[in-house]
Design an enzyme around this catalytic site. Structure first.
Site, short mmCIF file in Angstrom:
data_model
loop_
_atom_site.label_atom_id
_atom_site.label_comp_id
_atom_site.label_asym_id
_atom_site.label_seq_id
_atom_site.Cartn_x
_atom_site.Cartn_y
_atom_site.Cartn_z
N GLN A 60 -107.24 -41.83 56.00
CA GLN A 60 -107.54 -42.10 57.42
C GLN A 60 -107.03 -40.99 58.34
O GLN A 60 -106.66 -41.24 59.48
CB GLN A 60 -106.99 -43.48 57.85
CG GLN A 60 -107.75 -44.60 57.16
CD GLN A 60 -107.52 -45.98 57.76
OE1 GLN A 60 -106.45 -46.26 58.29
NE2 GLN A 60 -108.51 -46.85 57.64
N LYS B 197 -97.75 -41.47 63.10
CA LYS B 197 -97.01 -42.69 62.78
C LYS B 197 -95.49 -42.47 62.78
O LYS B 197 -94.74 -43.32 63.25
CB LYS B 197 -97.45 -43.23 61.42
CG LYS B 197 -96.92 -44.63 61.14
CD LYS B 197 -97.57 -45.27 59.93
CE LYS B 197 -97.09 -46.70 59.78
NZ LYS B 197 -97.72 -47.36 58.62
#
Lengths: 564, 162
Positions: A113, A162
């Site tokens: 992703q 992240k």
């Protein structure tokens, strides 16, 4: 105060007074969602597709004038959001879109992703950021909101890896911000404003060409005042519908490809065009060499790059329309006698009488225009109308009696089918006291049909009115006019869902309408209901949007009637 | 409304001062690519003692296009200044590698004429360097061909307004 990156996002949104966020979670943005779960400052609406989240934030921004906010995850979550960003960018809508990204340590490795999100969003946003360190996040978020809503508004994209959403740093949120490389001009040059007032006083056939900038600037009252004290007639672009108010006798209607005869003739015969925040879109100008060729042009815009981009401007003014008009109107009052333009107004009125905006109603078939007029008569200013893209959009712009700005929410520049329904969801969140209607077609509505689930789950009672002609109507119309009726891939009548059952299967209400009485009944029930509704109106299949200026044609040479 | 724009192509040197940050070059090159503008040459380097970078862009287009290029560059958030003054010193550098087995007769005079020097040499070649305006660099590179150069490298223009 030390916070991790995710907490910083939540805290920044709280300080920006964000009330609603639209979004869809995923791996890279899970840390942020974990903090969303723990807070009560804003409501999060889970859409069923990232594109819809962006359109909903967009609709929210258009209806409220505030910055719309959305969250999406990395990779496909982000790429799904791109259409929404582009749509908001070209229509100058303030938004902040936050996307997750793979951890910094994995960027560039073609990780799961992973996609170069800022690389993709760059041409679709006003500005974007890839956050490399949590210590930069407070400043970046502050800048993002500031850039989104200042100057010419637009979407700002913030991509947060992240590991940055987990990284702890000092949270020092700036109260105010100044950026040395970004300083929009708000005040118009006063000497230039004086010159413009003289030019107006010396003109004989002036026309106000009002664009979306009038909405963004909150200048609607001043534009009306301008028209009133000067007696100068006005035309509105698609994005400006509602600025003048449709009961205003000085409004000649919408201008452009499907504009009114009187509006297009006014542009063609004017000797002075006073452009207030439009961008001379090709759907307005038609053939450039013939566009307003007798007119000197005044252009007021907050974006210098808009001025002189398409046509030569005789009197450019860079500034916020609201400020410029506040400075201009007192001067104008002294110099201008509205009686001077009486014969010009009479001429335009005659044009309107010769070719008014009209359609021939029919006893047997429901005409799509009738449906829109009927909604207007029934709900008027109580409703905010969103649309998808195509014939129904143009009929709505033509026939709905808009009385104020921000009452019409439509995808103008990008022409995004599938915009209307999620936008109407955002509209309802922004203005819960209003009835949120999405006027759509049987083509467009299927492009974000999954939002029935969002509307049901989050109890957002949007009313979808499908003008069902079994065609991709606008393309069909072009095929009729310009492609010898070769209806390539536009006939949808052979395969359609049962829209009533479809709505019901998502927990909403569905109505099938074949007659005018049934429509009145369905609309009444839909307005009373507190769930999402779908009114499937069977309309005349071959109705065309008229008048029409063919692409690249001249405004004074409209197709007024189609003769097979 | 009149369209008075002449369609004549004009060459222009732009000095663009931008915040020295990630991705700023891609914003600018992307702007040129996305809007169909030409880049003849582009050089980037930090502005000494600041956190800005200077891009020197040589471009061409008609008046309207050039005006849009300047405005669109301004519109980019990290852009601090766009300098398009008509008067500036413009210099470009070129390096040329010439094999040692060539007859260097006249090379010295040519280097002198173009303000050039020998920058380096190896067992089988010499590298000459010139710095001059773009047009003269072009002439130099034409003239130097008679020495059968192995490789030629141009830097793109740098400019300073005066």
């Amino acid at each position: 105060m030390d916070l991790n990156g995710s907490q910083m996002v939540i805290e920044a949104l709280r300080r920006e007074n964000v009330k609603v966020v639209f979004g869809y979670p995923g791996g890279a943005i899970m840390n942020v969602y974990d903090e969303v779960y723990k807070q009560n400052d804003f409501e999060h609406i889970l859409t069923r597709h990232e594109q819809a989240a962006i359109h909903a934030a967009d609709g929210y921004a258009r209806a409220s004038g505030d910055v719309g906010v959305a969250f999406v995850t990395s990779g496909p979550g982000f790429t799904n959001a791109v259409t929404g960003l582009a749509n908001a960018y070209i229509d100058s809508i303030p938004m902040v879109v936050i996307s997750g990204q793979v951890p910094i340590t994995m960027i560039g490795t073609d990780a799961f992703q992973e996609i170069d999100a800022v690389g993709i969003s760059r041409p679709c946003v006003k500005h974007n950021y890839l956050v490399k360190d949590a210590k930069d996040l407070p400043r970046i978020l502050k800048e993002a909101f500031y850039i989104a809503k200042s100057g010419r508004p637009g979407p700002v994209h913030v991509d947060i890896p992240k590991d940055v959403t987990a990284q702890v740093a000092k949270f020092d949120y700036p109260e105010k911000i100044t950026m040395r490389t970004y300083k929009p001009t708000y005040k118009g040059n006063s000497r230039q404003i004086k010159k413009v007032v003289d030019a107006i006083a010396n003109s004989n056939r002036p026309i106000l060409y009002v664009g979306g900038g009038a909405v963004n600037s909150g200048a609607s009252e001043l534009v009306r005042e301008f028209a009133k004290i000067s007696g100068i007639p006005a035309v509105e672009t698609l994005m400006a519908r509602g600025v003048m108010g449709d009961d205003n006798p000085l409004l000649m209607g919408m201008v452009g490809m499907h504009g009114c005869y009187s509006a297009n003739m006014a542009m063609s015969e004017a000797d002075l065009m006073i452009a207030l925040g439009p961008r001379f879109d090709d759907r307005v100008t038609g053939k450039l060499s013939e566009f307003a060729k007798h007119a000197k042009v005044i252009h007021v815009d907050i974006d210098p790059s808009s001025i002189g981009k398409i046509v030569d401007i005789d009197y450019p003014i860079v500034g916020d329309l609201k400020n410029v008009l506040s400075d201009m109107l007192p001067l104008l009052k002294d110099k201008i006698d509205s009686k001077k333009y009486q014969s010009w107004r009479d001429l335009l009125k005659r044009y309107d009488e010769i070719h008014p905006l009209e359609y021939s109603d029919d006893k047997g078939n429901i005409k799509p225009q009738w449906v829109i007029q009927r909604v207007g008569e029934t709900l008027g200013e109580k409703a905010i109308i969103s649309t998808d893209v195509g014939q129904h959009q143009m009929w709505t712009a033509q026939f709905y009696p808009f009385s104020r700005p921000r009452q019409f929410v439509t995808s103008g520049g990008l022409g995004t089918m599938g915009f209307g329904f999620p936008a109407a969801i955002g509209v309802k969140k922004a203005k819960p006291e209003k009835i949120s209607i999405n006027i759509s077609g049987d083509g467009s509505i299927l492009m974000n049909i999954q939002e029935l689930m969002t509307a049901y789950e989050s109890k957002i009672p949007v009313i979808n009115i499908i003008l069902n002609n079994g065609y991709l109507g606008m393309v069909r119309q072009w095929q009729t006019f310009f492609y010898d009726k070769r209806y390539a891939s536009t006939d949808l009548s052979g395969a359609q869902p049962d829209f009533v059952k479809l709505a019901e299967s998502f927990g909403g209400l569905g109505f099938r309408v074949e007659t005018k009485e049934e429509f009145d009944e369905a609309l009444k029930k839909a307005v009373q209901s507190d769930v999402v509704c779908m009114i499937d109106v069977n309309v005349d299949r071959l109705e065309d949007v008229l008048p029409m200026v063919p692409a690249g044609g001249t405004l004074y040479n409209m197709i007024l009637e189609y003769k097979g | 409304m009149k369209n008075t724009i002449k369609n004549e192509e004009i060459r222009r040197v732009l000095s663009v001062i931008v915040t020295n940050e990630d991705g700023v070059l891609s914003r600018i090159s992307g702007l040129f690519a996305g809007r169909g503008y030409n880049i003849d040459s582009l050089t980037v380097a930090p502005v000494p003692d600041t956190d800005f970078s200077r891009l020197t862009i040589v471009t061409c287009g008609n008046e309207r296009v050039l005006e849009q290029i300047v405005k669109q560059l301004h519109k980019l958030i990290p852009t601090y200044k766009v300098i398009e003054s008509a008067e500036f010193v413009e210099k470009e550098m070129a390096l040329v590698k010439i094999p040692l087995n060539e007859d260097f007769n006249g090379l010295d005079a040519m280097l002198k004429a173009y303000n050039g020097t020998i920058a380096n040499s190896g067992e089988n070649f010499i590298v000459v360097m010139v710095a001059d305006n773009a047009k003269r660099i072009e002439n130099f590179l034409k003239a130097i061909k008679k020495y059968n150069p192995i490789e030629m490298v141009r830097s793109g223009s740098v400019a300073m307004d005066i």
